[in-house]
Write an enzyme that holds these catalytic residues in place. Structure first.
Site, PDB file in Angstrom:
ATOM      1  N   ALA A   1      21.165 -39.450  26.379  1.00 54.49           N
ATOM      2  CA  ALA A   1      20.335 -39.142  27.560  1.00 54.49           C
ATOM      3  C   ALA A   1      20.748 -38.730  28.778  1.00 54.49           C
ATOM      4  O   ALA A   1      20.667 -37.660  29.400  1.00 54.49           O
ATOM      5  CB  ALA A   1      19.198 -40.033  27.364  1.00 54.49           C
TER       6      ALA A   1
ATOM      7  N   ASP B   1      21.768 -32.355  23.851  1.00 53.85           N
ATOM      8  CA  ASP B   1      22.489 -32.473  22.308  1.00 53.85           C
ATOM      9  C   ASP B   1      22.766 -31.348  21.770  1.00 53.85           C
ATOM     10  O   ASP B   1      23.416 -31.365  20.913  1.00 53.85           O
ATOM     11  CB  ASP B   1      21.155 -33.345  21.738  1.00 53.85           C
TER      12      ASP B   1
ATOM     13  N   GLY C   1      12.687 -26.332  25.012  1.00 50.25           N
ATOM     14  CA  GLY C   1      12.976 -27.693  24.850  1.00 50.25           C
ATOM     15  C   GLY C   1      12.437 -28.496  26.006  1.00 50.25           C
ATOM     16  O   GLY C   1      13.012 -28.363  27.148  1.00 50.25           O
TER      17      GLY C   1
ATOM     18  N   GLY D   1      12.704 -31.911  26.249  1.00 50.37           N
ATOM     19  CA  GLY D   1      13.369 -33.160  26.120  1.00 50.37           C
ATOM     20  C   GLY D   1      14.168 -33.351  27.685  1.00 50.37           C
ATOM     21  O   GLY D   1      13.865 -32.845  28.477  1.00 50.37           O
ATOM     22  N   PHE D   2      15.106 -34.514  27.504  1.00 50.17           N
ATOM     23  CA  PHE D   2      15.562 -34.782  28.801  1.00 50.17           C
ATOM     24  C   PHE D   2      16.416 -33.615  29.462  1.00 50.17           C
ATOM     25  O   PHE D   2      16.121 -33.381  30.595  1.00 50.17           O
ATOM     26  CB  PHE D   2      16.739 -36.039  28.543  1.00 50.17           C
TER      27      PHE D   2
ATOM     28  N   GLU E   1      19.142 -51.177  16.817  1.00 49.25           N
ATOM     29  CA  GLU E   1      17.732 -51.667  17.347  1.00 49.25           C
ATOM     30  C   GLU E   1      16.752 -51.703  16.572  1.00 49.25           C
ATOM     31  O   GLU E   1      15.698 -52.584  16.409  1.00 49.25           O
ATOM     32  CB  GLU E   1      17.514 -50.533  18.413  1.00 49.25           C
TER      33      GLU E   1
HETATM   34  C1  LIG Z   1      15.943 -42.815  18.064  1.00 49.99           C
HETATM   35  C2  LIG Z   1      16.632 -42.395  19.054  1.00 49.99           C
HETATM   36  C3  LIG Z   1      16.983 -43.386  19.980  1.00 49.99           C
HETATM   37  C4  LIG Z   1      18.190 -42.928  21.055  1.00 49.99           C
HETATM   38  N1  LIG Z   1      18.497 -44.004  21.840  1.00 49.99           N
HETATM   39  C5  LIG Z   1      19.371 -43.631  22.861  1.00 49.99           C
HETATM   40  C6  LIG Z   1      19.711 -44.533  23.905  1.00 49.99           C
HETATM   41  O1  LIG Z   1      19.291 -45.706  23.922  1.00 49.99           O
HETATM   42  N2  LIG Z   1      19.979 -44.311  24.868  1.00 49.99           N
HETATM   43  C7  LIG Z   1      20.895 -42.808  24.976  1.00 49.99           C
HETATM   44  O2  LIG Z   1      21.562 -42.774  26.201  1.00 49.99           O
HETATM   45  N3  LIG Z   1      20.443 -41.817  24.132  1.00 49.99           N
HETATM   46  C8  LIG Z   1      19.599 -42.233  23.104  1.00 49.99           C
HETATM   47  N4  LIG Z   1      19.284 -41.383  21.953  1.00 49.99           N
HETATM   48  C9  LIG Z   1      19.960 -39.947  22.541  1.00 49.99           C
HETATM   49  C10 LIG Z   1      19.119 -39.261  23.319  1.00 49.99           C
HETATM   50  O3  LIG Z   1      17.687 -39.555  23.238  1.00 49.99           O
HETATM   51  C11 LIG Z   1      19.241 -37.701  23.287  1.00 49.99           C
HETATM   52  O4  LIG Z   1      20.595 -37.634  23.666  1.00 49.99           O
HETATM   53  C12 LIG Z   1      18.616 -37.019  24.302  1.00 49.99           C
HETATM   54  O5  LIG Z   1      17.141 -36.724  23.723  1.00 49.99           O
HETATM   55  C13 LIG Z   1      19.024 -35.187  24.163  1.00 49.99           C
HETATM   56  O6  LIG Z   1      18.094 -34.711  24.999  1.00 49.99           O
HETATM   57  P1  LIG Z   1      17.619 -33.272  24.717  1.00 49.99           P
HETATM   58  O7  LIG Z   1      17.043 -32.776  25.714  1.00 49.99           O
HETATM   59  O8  LIG Z   1      19.208 -32.385  24.481  1.00 49.99           O
HETATM   60  O9  LIG Z   1      17.181 -33.197  23.405  1.00 49.99           O
HETATM   61  P2  LIG Z   1      15.819 -33.639  22.889  1.00 49.99           P
HETATM   62  O10 LIG Z   1      15.286 -35.071  23.632  1.00 49.99           O
HETATM   63  O11 LIG Z   1      15.785 -34.036  21.551  1.00 49.99           O
HETATM   64  O12 LIG Z   1      14.692 -32.637  23.199  1.00 49.99           O
HETATM   65  C14 LIG Z   1      14.777 -31.332  22.498  1.00 49.99           C
HETATM   66  C15 LIG Z   1      13.359 -30.773  22.730  1.00 49.99           C
HETATM   67  O13 LIG Z   1      13.233 -29.429  22.140  1.00 49.99           O
HETATM   68  C16 LIG Z   1      12.221 -29.192  21.214  1.00 49.99           C
HETATM   69  N5  LIG Z   1      12.443 -27.831  20.452  1.00 49.99           N
HETATM   70  C17 LIG Z   1      13.298 -28.090  19.648  1.00 49.99           C
HETATM   71  N6  LIG Z   1      13.458 -26.930  18.669  1.00 49.99           N
HETATM   72  C18 LIG Z   1      12.450 -26.303  19.341  1.00 49.99           C
HETATM   73  C19 LIG Z   1      12.117 -25.035  19.030  1.00 49.99           C
HETATM   74  N7  LIG Z   1      12.533 -24.126  18.102  1.00 49.99           N
HETATM   75  N8  LIG Z   1      11.041 -24.492  19.749  1.00 49.99           N
HETATM   76  C20 LIG Z   1      10.267 -25.139  20.758  1.00 49.99           C
HETATM   77  N9  LIG Z   1      10.766 -26.423  21.132  1.00 49.99           N
HETATM   78  C21 LIG Z   1      11.820 -26.853  20.143  1.00 49.99           C
HETATM   79  C22 LIG Z   1      11.719 -30.656  20.773  1.00 49.99           C
HETATM   80  O14 LIG Z   1      10.402 -30.654  20.473  1.00 49.99           O
HETATM   81  C23 LIG Z   1      12.054 -31.434  21.974  1.00 49.99           C
HETATM   82  O15 LIG Z   1      11.099 -31.658  22.870  1.00 49.99           O
HETATM   83  C24 LIG Z   1      18.402 -41.798  21.193  1.00 49.99           C
HETATM   84  C25 LIG Z   1      17.934 -40.638  20.195  1.00 49.99           C
HETATM   85  C26 LIG Z   1      17.245 -41.052  19.078  1.00 49.99           C
HETATM   86  C27 LIG Z   1      16.694 -40.138  18.155  1.00 49.99           C
END
Ligand SMILES: Cc1cc2nc3c(=O)[nH]c(=O)nc-3n(C[C@H](O)[C@H](O)[C@H](O)COP(=O)(O)OP(=O)(O)OC[C@H]3O[C@@H](n4cnc5c(N)ncnc54)[C@H](O)[C@@H]3O)c2cc1C
Length: 429
Positions: free
Chosen positions: A325, A310, A22, A24-25, A179
């Site tokens: 995030a 998440d 992943g 993401g953040f 939003e």
């Molecule tokens: C539309 C939207 C608006 C948001 N606005 C806000 C905000 O204003 N403020 C705030 O604090 N939070 C906000 N959030 C929440 C925030 O974005 C999430 O809490 C944050 O992105 C979580 O980070 P993460 O790294 O856990 O997951 P993610 O950012 O979802 O990253 C997960 C990563 O894992 C990868 N992945 C998943 N499964 C696989 C797999 N099987 N194989 C390879 N790669 C994989 C994905 O491609 C992705 O890049 C928002 C979320 C959304 C959807």
């Protein structure tokens, strides 16, 4: 014919191997914490870029371009001597052999695995929702939604002689729903003013529905009231106590029996970890499928597996952290530090979340920021705080510069924006 998995051992075999799934953040924060340390890190993502999810709605409503909010993972870690990026979806984790398997059947072995796979849209088994409603969870979703919105508005201009309705229904009154509906109302006003679209007898409606009796339920009361009043002032119809029972291709049905024809149903009703890779781990899960983790973020019974962001049921003391995030970033950093502790034979420490507040923007010059100590900032000041914070967290100097230029330009020339329908294959059907 099935081919035998190709196992990859990265870098020097004597160096501990950490695989992070992943980008993401949470995954980026964990990778940053391990960059240039004595470990070999492989970060894997199904996309070759990181997506800044909080600004997806601006791409969907033609305020920003996809490239403004995404950044290649390889470029982020290009200078780190011990980090490798691998592109592709991970389909399985073999705990016995300590290896992950990708869709192309290749394998990567690990000594420590960090699961940072995020969440996905929750449809609550509502018939038709996953098929016909439009989620906002990836760049592809945002581009798809933008095309649909712009195509429908063009079609309304063609049908202007007919006395019909063009209903955009946003389901969910949390930050994403608020939003998106605010930005959509602004987009509609702009296309009429600037691009000369004429809807004639077609009534264009943006309807925000929620089962609850208020918007932004995680925010203090004054912020909820402000959001409702501001959205209503922008022409959004806010409807509470509405339970969606079915989504059809061109309609939505509610529990009270109403069936409303729709141009698009935008799904912002919540997220779940069910159906993602984290769900397949076979370990204990909490509400919404989030992986249960110990206080140091390790998966109980799997001392070499960690879950963050998440995907994980991250706790700070006794409190469950929201899927936001800052939680993802802080848990990713914490996890990296704990892996280094374990590798050097030191005890791990529990995760503690430093709450710096939450924000939601409603429209131009209108946002709410809820800060620790029940402080609420609203209006233009809240909006400026929102802009500054999002720029701060956006990855890449070029992206920041582009977004600053875009936002500044739009501030003084409000109706500007990339209102391009870039999808020859997509039609209004
Ligand atoms: C539309 C939207 C608006 C948001 N606005 C806000 C905000 O204003 N403020 C705030 O604090 N939070 C906000 N959030 C929440 C925030 O974005 C999430 O809490 C944050 O992105 C979580 O980070 P993460 O790294 O856990 O997951 P993610 O950012 O979802 O990253 C997960 C990563 O894992 C990868 N992945 C998943 N499964 C696989 C797999 N099987 N194989 C390879 N790669 C994989 C994905 O491609 C992705 O890049 C928002 C979320 C959304 C959807």
């Amino acid at each position: 014919m099935a081919t035998a998995p190709r196992a990859e051992t990265s870098h020097d075999a004597r160096t501990p191997r950490v695989v992070i799934i992943g980008g993401g953040f949470a995954g980026l924060a964990a990778t940053r914490g391990l960059a240039n340390q004595d470990v070999s890190v492989t970060i894997v993502d199904q996309h070759n870029y990181h997506t800044f999810l909080p600004l997806l709605y601006q791409v969907a409503t033609a305020g920003l371009e996809p490239a403004d909010i995404a950044y290649p993972v390889r470029t982020i870690f290009g200078h780190a001597r011990n980090v490798t990026f691998r592109h592709g979806p991970v389909v399985a984790v073999d705990h016995e052999r300590r290896a992950i398997r990708l869709e192309d059947n290749s394998e990567i072995e690990f000594d420590h695995l960090v699961l940072a796979t995020g969440a996905t849209a929750a449809y609550f088994a509502i018939p038709g929702a996953s098929q016909y409603a439009m989620p906002l969870y990836s760049l592809a979703d945002a581009r798809h939604l933008r095309n649909r919105l712009l195509l429908e508005l063009e079609a309304a201009d063609v049908r202007k002689g007919e006395g019909s309705q063009l209903n955009f229904v946003v389901v969910g009154g949390g930050p994403t729903g608020v939003e998106t509906s605010g930005a959509l109302a602004e987009l509609i006003r702009i296309v009429v003013l600037r691009d000369g679209l004429d809807f004639g007898a077609v009534k264009v409606r943006v309807i925000l529905v929620d089962l609850a009796a208020e918007l932004l339920t995680a925010f203090p009361q004054s912020a909820r009231r402000y959001a409702k009043e501001t959205l209503t002032g922008m022409g959004v119809e806010v409807q509470f106590g509405r339970s969606v029972v079915e989504v059809e291709q061109h309609a939505i049905r509610f529990a009270d029996g109403e069936r409303l024809e729709t141009a698009a149903v935008i799904w912002a009703a919540g997220v779940t970890v069910k159906g993602t890779l984290a769900d397949e781990l076979g370990t204990a899960t909490a509400a919404n499928g989030r992986v249960v983790v110990a206080s140091d973020l390790r998966v109980p019974g799997r001392p070499h597996v960690w879950a963050v962001g998440d995907a994980a049921a991250v706790r700070s003391g006794s409190a469950m952290c929201a899927q936001l995030a800052p939680v993802a970033i802080q848990s990713g950093h914490h996890c990296a530090r704990q892996i280094l502790h374990v590798l050097s034979g030191e005890p791990t420490t529990p995760f503690r979340y430093r709450d710096k507040g939450t924000m939601a923007t409603i429209g131009r010059n209108a946002a709410v920021a809820s800060l620790p100590g029940r402080i609420v900032i609203k209006g233009r000041l809240g909006w400026m705080a929102w802009l500054t914070l999002h720029l701060f967290y956006l990855i890449g100097f070029r992206n920041r510069l582009r977004v600053v230029i875009n936002w500044t330009w739009r501030y003084f020339d409000w109706p500007s924006g990339p209102r391009l329908i870039v999808a020859d294959a997509e039609t209004v059907d």
